[in-house]
Enzyme design. Structure first.
Site, PDB file in Angstrom:
ATOM      1  N   HIS A  65      -0.842  -8.331  18.582  1.00 28.51           N
ATOM      2  CA  HIS A  65       0.594  -8.642  18.525  1.00 28.51           C
ATOM      3  C   HIS A  65       1.396  -7.855  19.569  1.00 28.51           C
ATOM      4  O   HIS A  65       1.119  -6.693  19.841  1.00 28.51           O
ATOM      5  CB  HIS A  65       1.156  -8.367  17.126  1.00 28.51           C
ATOM      6  CG  HIS A  65       0.747  -9.390  16.118  1.00 28.51           C
ATOM      7  ND1 HIS A  65       0.731  -9.151  14.769  1.00 28.51           N
ATOM      8  CD2 HIS A  65       0.338 -10.676  16.278  1.00 28.51           C
ATOM      9  CE1 HIS A  65       0.323 -10.252  14.131  1.00 28.51           C
ATOM     10  NE2 HIS A  65       0.077 -11.189  15.032  1.00 28.51           N
ATOM     11  N   HIS A 112      -4.497  -4.396  17.333  1.00 22.33           N
ATOM     12  CA  HIS A 112      -4.509  -5.873  17.283  1.00 22.33           C
ATOM     13  C   HIS A 112      -3.577  -6.425  18.346  1.00 22.33           C
ATOM     14  O   HIS A 112      -2.850  -5.679  19.002  1.00 22.33           O
ATOM     15  CB  HIS A 112      -4.167  -6.389  15.889  1.00 22.33           C
ATOM     16  CG  HIS A 112      -2.756  -6.127  15.442  1.00 22.33           C
ATOM     17  ND1 HIS A 112      -2.262  -4.866  15.216  1.00 22.33           N
ATOM     18  CD2 HIS A 112      -1.731  -6.972  15.180  1.00 22.33           C
ATOM     19  CE1 HIS A 112      -1.007  -4.946  14.829  1.00 22.33           C
ATOM     20  NE2 HIS A 112      -0.643  -6.206  14.806  1.00 22.33           N
ATOM     21  N   ASP A 129      -1.375  -2.693  11.441  1.00 25.27           N
ATOM     22  CA  ASP A 129      -0.608  -3.518  10.505  1.00 25.27           C
ATOM     23  C   ASP A 129      -1.475  -4.008   9.346  1.00 25.27           C
ATOM     24  O   ASP A 129      -1.208  -5.066   8.765  1.00 25.27           O
ATOM     25  CB  ASP A 129       0.012  -4.722  11.235  1.00 25.27           C
ATOM     26  CG  ASP A 129       1.168  -4.316  12.134  1.00 25.27           C
ATOM     27  OD1 ASP A 129       1.495  -3.118  12.185  1.00 25.27           O
ATOM     28  OD2 ASP A 129       1.750  -5.211  12.786  1.00 25.27           O
ATOM     29  N   HIS A 181       4.040   0.657  11.391  1.00 22.17           N
ATOM     30  CA  HIS A 181       5.493   0.442  11.185  1.00 22.17           C
ATOM     31  C   HIS A 181       6.068   1.388  10.140  1.00 22.17           C
ATOM     32  O   HIS A 181       5.354   1.825   9.227  1.00 22.17           O
ATOM     33  CB  HIS A 181       5.765  -0.997  10.702  1.00 22.17           C
ATOM     34  CG  HIS A 181       5.519  -2.042  11.735  1.00 22.17           C
ATOM     35  ND1 HIS A 181       6.511  -2.528  12.564  1.00 22.17           N
ATOM     36  CD2 HIS A 181       4.387  -2.700  12.082  1.00 22.17           C
ATOM     37  CE1 HIS A 181       6.002  -3.453  13.367  1.00 22.17           C
ATOM     38  NE2 HIS A 181       4.704  -3.576  13.100  1.00 22.17           N
ATOM     39  N   ASP A 219       4.233  -6.446  19.653  1.00 21.57           N
ATOM     40  CA  ASP A 219       4.890  -5.168  19.333  1.00 21.57           C
ATOM     41  C   ASP A 219       3.888  -4.010  19.299  1.00 21.57           C
ATOM     42  O   ASP A 219       4.272  -2.863  19.088  1.00 21.57           O
ATOM     43  CB  ASP A 219       5.687  -5.264  18.020  1.00 21.57           C
ATOM     44  CG  ASP A 219       4.832  -5.589  16.813  1.00 21.57           C
ATOM     45  OD1 ASP A 219       3.985  -6.497  16.898  1.00 21.57           O
ATOM     46  OD2 ASP A 219       5.004  -4.927  15.767  1.00 21.57           O
ATOM     47  N   HIS A 220       2.598  -4.307  19.528  1.00 21.62           N
ATOM     48  CA  HIS A 220       1.583  -3.249  19.627  1.00 21.62           C
ATOM     49  C   HIS A 220       0.955  -3.185  21.023  1.00 21.62           C
ATOM     50  O   HIS A 220       0.241  -2.243  21.333  1.00 21.62           O
ATOM     51  CB  HIS A 220       0.478  -3.473  18.572  1.00 21.62           C
ATOM     52  CG  HIS A 220       1.028  -3.444  17.182  1.00 21.62           C
ATOM     53  ND1 HIS A 220       0.845  -2.401  16.323  1.00 21.62           N
ATOM     54  CD2 HIS A 220       1.824  -4.331  16.522  1.00 21.62           C
ATOM     55  CE1 HIS A 220       1.489  -2.639  15.184  1.00 21.62           C
ATOM     56  NE2 HIS A 220       2.087  -3.802  15.282  1.00 21.62           N
TER      57      HIS A 220
HETATM   58 FE    FE Z   1       3.368  -4.961  14.093  1.00 22.12          FE
HETATM   59 ZN    ZN Z   2       1.140  -7.099  13.846  1.00 21.88          ZN
END
Ligand code: FE
Ligand code: ZN
Length: 256
Positions: free
Chosen positions: A59, A57, A134, A172, A61-62
């Site tokens: 975001h 996805h 996530d 995570h 942080d990915h």
């Molecule tokens: Fe994340």
């Molecule tokens: Zn996310």
């Protein structure tokens, strides 16, 4: 076609990047790219070259490491068609209908919206592994940022329908925090209590709590257990539809 080697690489504060390597062909992939530097270091240590990036996805942080990894290795970047505008570096757009594989290992794309609207889960049926980003965490699930609870429950149900021994890799390391909340929802669940003790030991030793399995999550994760009479009774929703019980558990976790 050999078995896949799997490296679980901690990145940033609490993200995981998973590295897949097929020794016969030398092909190497990552699932999500939180940090280019961490991936490059892990690959060069092993003498591996990156061919493929699979994105769950949009975001940051990915996706934050994608551009640098793509430029450095010339890797192709596969991700959800529904998030093509949010992830401009994608070179291959996928939906649930896509035929996909890595080093001869077939991959099924599950559309698992809710955390984001285009979120996908990559399932390797022949290897019995799934990368849930996530959407599903061990003992928890992602926050519903873009979808609604009914949609998220549908997505989690798709993952729960995979074979019980499917190994689950999540985006995570949230398991210990999730465990504390899970115990408030189902304090009498023996499988949960056993898993929490295991998680505490692993984290105290600085080790990952992943992969988990579909079977273990169905037995312990409150977000996959809205059909449980004891959970329904505890939150005052006996007999309510599963997705509504799920929605209430998500709401309680948001406030926890
Ligand atoms: Fe994340
Ligand atoms: Zn996310």
């Amino acid at each position: 076609m050999g078995a896949l080697q799997i490296v679980l690489l901690p990145c940033l504060a609490d993200n995981y990047c998973v590295i897949l390597h097929e020794p016969d062909s030398g092909e190497t992939a990552v699932i999500d790219a939180p940090s280019a530097a961490a991936v490059k270091a892990a690959l060069s240590e092993r003498g591996w070259r990156l061919n493929q990036i699979f994105v769950t996805h949009h975001h940051t942080d990915h996706t934050g490491g994608i551009d640098e990894l793509k430029a450095f290795y010339g890797a192709s970047v596969t991700g959800p068609e529904a998030e093509a505008e949010r992830i401009p570096s994608l070179t291959k757009l996928v939906t649930a209908k896509s035929e996909l594989s890595f080093a001869g290992h077939p991959i099924e794309v599950l559309e698992t919206p809710g955390h984001t609207l285009g979120h996908v889960t990559y399932y390797f049926p022949n290897d019995g592994i799934a990368f849930t980003g996530d959407t599903l965490f061990s003992l928890g699930c992602g926050k519903i940022f873009e979808g609604d609870p009914e949609m998220m429950w549908g997505s989690l149900s798709k993952i729960a329908a995979l074979p019980d021994d499917t190994q689950i890799y999540c985006g995570h390391e949230y398991t210990l925090n999730n465990a504390r909340f899970a115990l408030t929802i189902e304090p009498e669940n023996d499988a949960l209590k056993k898993r929490v003790a295991e998680v505490e030991t692993l984290r105290a030793a600085g080790r990952p709590t992943l992969p988990t399995t579909v079977g273990l999550e169905k037995a312990t994760n409150p977000f996959l257990r809205p059909q449980s009479r004891s959970i329904q009774a505890r939150i005052g929703m006996l007999g309510a539809p599963e997705w509504e019980v799920f929605a209430r558990i998500r709401q309680l976790k948001n406030k926890a």
